[in-house]
Design an enzyme around this catalytic site. Structure first.
Site, short mmCIF file in Angstrom:
data_model
loop_
_atom_site.label_atom_id
_atom_site.label_comp_id
_atom_site.label_asym_id
_atom_site.label_seq_id
_atom_site.Cartn_x
_atom_site.Cartn_y
_atom_site.Cartn_z
N SER A 143 -8.22 -5.27 -7.44
CA SER A 143 -7.54 -5.34 -8.74
C SER A 143 -8.22 -4.33 -9.66
O SER A 143 -9.38 -3.95 -9.43
CB SER A 143 -7.71 -6.74 -9.33
OG SER A 143 -7.29 -6.79 -10.67
N TYR A 156 -13.20 -14.47 -11.28
CA TYR A 156 -12.14 -13.69 -10.63
C TYR A 156 -12.52 -12.21 -10.58
O TYR A 156 -12.47 -11.58 -9.51
CB TYR A 156 -10.81 -13.87 -11.38
CG TYR A 156 -9.71 -12.98 -10.83
CD1 TYR A 156 -9.18 -13.22 -9.57
CD2 TYR A 156 -9.22 -11.90 -11.56
CE1 TYR A 156 -8.18 -12.39 -9.05
CE2 TYR A 156 -8.23 -11.08 -11.05
CZ TYR A 156 -7.72 -11.33 -9.80
OH TYR A 156 -6.74 -10.50 -9.28
N1 LIG Z 1 -0.44 -10.44 -10.22
C1 LIG Z 1 -1.35 -9.63 -10.75
O1 LIG Z 1 -1.31 -9.28 -11.96
C2 LIG Z 1 -2.42 -9.03 -9.88
C3 LIG Z 1 -3.14 -7.93 -10.38
C4 LIG Z 1 -4.13 -7.36 -9.59
C5 LIG Z 1 -4.42 -7.87 -8.34
N2 LIG Z 1 -3.72 -8.95 -7.90
C6 LIG Z 1 -4.08 -9.48 -6.57
O2 LIG Z 1 -2.94 -9.37 -5.74
C7 LIG Z 1 -2.98 -10.39 -4.74
C8 LIG Z 1 -1.68 -11.15 -4.77
O3 LIG Z 1 -1.53 -11.74 -6.06
P1 LIG Z 1 -0.15 -12.30 -6.61
O4 LIG Z 1 -0.09 -11.94 -8.02
O5 LIG Z 1 0.96 -11.94 -5.70
O6 LIG Z 1 -0.47 -13.86 -6.52
P2 LIG Z 1 0.50 -15.12 -6.31
O7 LIG Z 1 1.87 -14.83 -6.76
O8 LIG Z 1 -0.25 -16.26 -6.89
O9 LIG Z 1 0.52 -15.26 -4.71
C9 LIG Z 1 -0.66 -15.58 -4.03
C10 LIG Z 1 -0.36 -15.70 -2.55
O10 LIG Z 1 -1.57 -16.12 -1.89
C11 LIG Z 1 -1.31 -17.32 -1.18
N3 LIG Z 1 -2.49 -18.16 -1.21
C12 LIG Z 1 -3.09 -18.69 -2.32
N4 LIG Z 1 -4.13 -19.45 -1.95
C13 LIG Z 1 -4.18 -19.40 -0.59
C14 LIG Z 1 -5.02 -19.99 0.37
N5 LIG Z 1 -6.02 -20.82 0.01
N6 LIG Z 1 -4.79 -19.74 1.68
C15 LIG Z 1 -3.78 -18.93 2.05
N7 LIG Z 1 -2.96 -18.34 1.19
C16 LIG Z 1 -3.15 -18.58 -0.11
C17 LIG Z 1 -0.13 -17.96 -1.90
O11 LIG Z 1 0.64 -18.78 -1.07
P3 LIG Z 1 0.44 -20.37 -0.94
O12 LIG Z 1 0.24 -20.90 -2.32
O13 LIG Z 1 1.69 -20.79 -0.27
O14 LIG Z 1 -0.76 -20.53 -0.07
C18 LIG Z 1 0.70 -16.73 -2.26
O15 LIG Z 1 1.45 -16.33 -1.14
C19 LIG Z 1 -4.20 -11.25 -5.09
O16 LIG Z 1 -5.30 -10.85 -4.29
C20 LIG Z 1 -4.46 -10.94 -6.54
O17 LIG Z 1 -5.80 -11.15 -6.90
C21 LIG Z 1 -2.73 -9.56 -8.62
#
Ligand SMILES: NC(=O)c1ccc[n+]([C@@H]2O[C@H](COP(=O)([O-])OP(=O)(O)OC[C@H]3O[C@@H](n4cnc5c(N)ncnc54)[C@H](OP(=O)(O)O)[C@@H]3O)[C@@H](O)[C@H]2O)c1
Length: 273
Positions: A143, A156
């Site tokens: 990130s 985080y």
């Molecule tokens: N959104 C942002 O602004 C942003 C910015 C920078 C980086 N990121 C990074 O991008 C990645 C994806 O983020 P996102 O925004 O798409 O998040 P999200 O919408 O919350 O999705 C998270 C995903 O991870 C899965 N997950 C969560 N806990 C888990 C566990 N214990 N075991 C297995 N799977 C798990 C969730 O599915 P289940 O709940 O079904 O397990 C879901 O598929 C992350 O690494 C996040 O830190 C996000």
């Protein structure tokens, strides 16, 4: 690995958000998929949509990667189905938001287990197999939060700093092995990342997950070690921490997060402290 057609990619956190976008984009580029998340139903829905749209194999696997048995269960599942992973996309991630001492300790600890421990375990097992075959790739989703400490997202941002440092080091260790490693640094992206907390994202400043996924895969195909798949300003914001004193950057980040209301944010669906 500069092309995706015919490879098998494992995408963690594929049931929604950026992970679903990675899955669609990889399928669009011809990759077969193993998709992982905890929510079996959502995962199967994503798998069905992809199978209908693309001529690729899609295998959903349900596991909790924050649990000690999560990675071993996943590896057993891969081995049981005789699946060889060419590209590992360590995308699953989570984080607590709000003042650290007011947030659920469990949410903070789980995010360390998921963002750091599971990512490292998967990189070790599958990376080792890739090096033995002299072929493969690992994309670790970090990130822009990785580049500075972040008051009100303290643990985080620290987990993402780990991912950045670990990935750059591993990429160098694996130079010339046939296995490439890259960290992707999205900025704020329009997903359910803050679900379960009172925090929200301002849609005016978020990127679409689809664009983030496409830019990440383009950067990996070109051989990048770090990818910045968001709008230009998100990359520019990673330069300030490299130029200014760390204390100044932390003060500024704290001010920014207060202006976004994160100093009042709290968990709404997690067992409390
Ligand atoms: N959104 C942002 O602004 C942003 C910015 C920078 C980086 N990121 C990074 O991008 C990645 C994806 O983020 P996102 O925004 O798409 O998040 P999200 O919408 O919350 O999705 C998270 C995903 O991870 C899965 N997950 C969560 N806990 C888990 C566990 N214990 N075991 C297995 N799977 C798990 C969730 O599915 P289940 O709940 O079904 O397990 C879901 O598929 C992350 O690494 C996040 O830190 C996000």
């Amino acid at each position: 690995m500069s092309r995706y057609r015919g490879i098998t990619a494992l995408v963690t956190g594929a049931s929604r958000g950026i992970g679903t976008a990675y899955a669609h984009e990889l399928a669009q580029r011809g990759a077969n998929l193993v998709l992982l998340a905890r929510s079996g139903e959502a995962l199967r829905r994503v798998a069905d949509e992809i199978r209908q749209a693309h001529q690729v194999d899609v295998i959903p696997v349900t596991a909790d990667l924050a649990a000690p048995s999560g990675v071993t269960g996943l590896i057993a599942e891969l081995d049981g189905q005789d699946l060889t992973v060419d590209l590992l996309v360590n995308n699953a991630g989570a984080g607590a938001v709000g003042p650290f001492l007011n947030s659920s300790l469990q949410r903070n600890v789980s995010s360390v287990e998921l963002n750091i421990t599971a990512l490292m375990r998967l990189s070790h097992v599958l990376g080792g197999r890739m090096v033995a075959r002299a072929h493969g790739g690992i994309i670790n989703v970090a990130s822009t939060a990785a580049f500075q400490s972040m008051p009100y997202q303290a643990s985080y941002a620290a987990t993402k700093a780990f991912v950045l440092s670990f990935t750059e080091a591993l990429a160098e260790e694996l130079r010339d092995t046939g296995v490439r490693v890259m960290a992707a640094h999205p900025g704020a992206t329009d997903t359910g990342f803050f679900d379960g907390t009172s925090a929200t994202m301002n849609p005016a400043f978020t990127d679409a997950p689809e664009g983030v996924a496409a830019k990440t895969l383009d950067a990996f195909a070109k051989g990048a070690v770090n990818a910045y798949p968001g709008r230009t300003i998100t990359r520019a914001m990673t330069w300030a921490p490299r130029l200014l004193p760390r204390a100044t950057v932390t003060r500024l980040t704290g001010r920014l997060n207060r202006s976004l209301g994160l100093h009042h944010a709290q968990d709404i669906d997690h067992p409390s402290r």
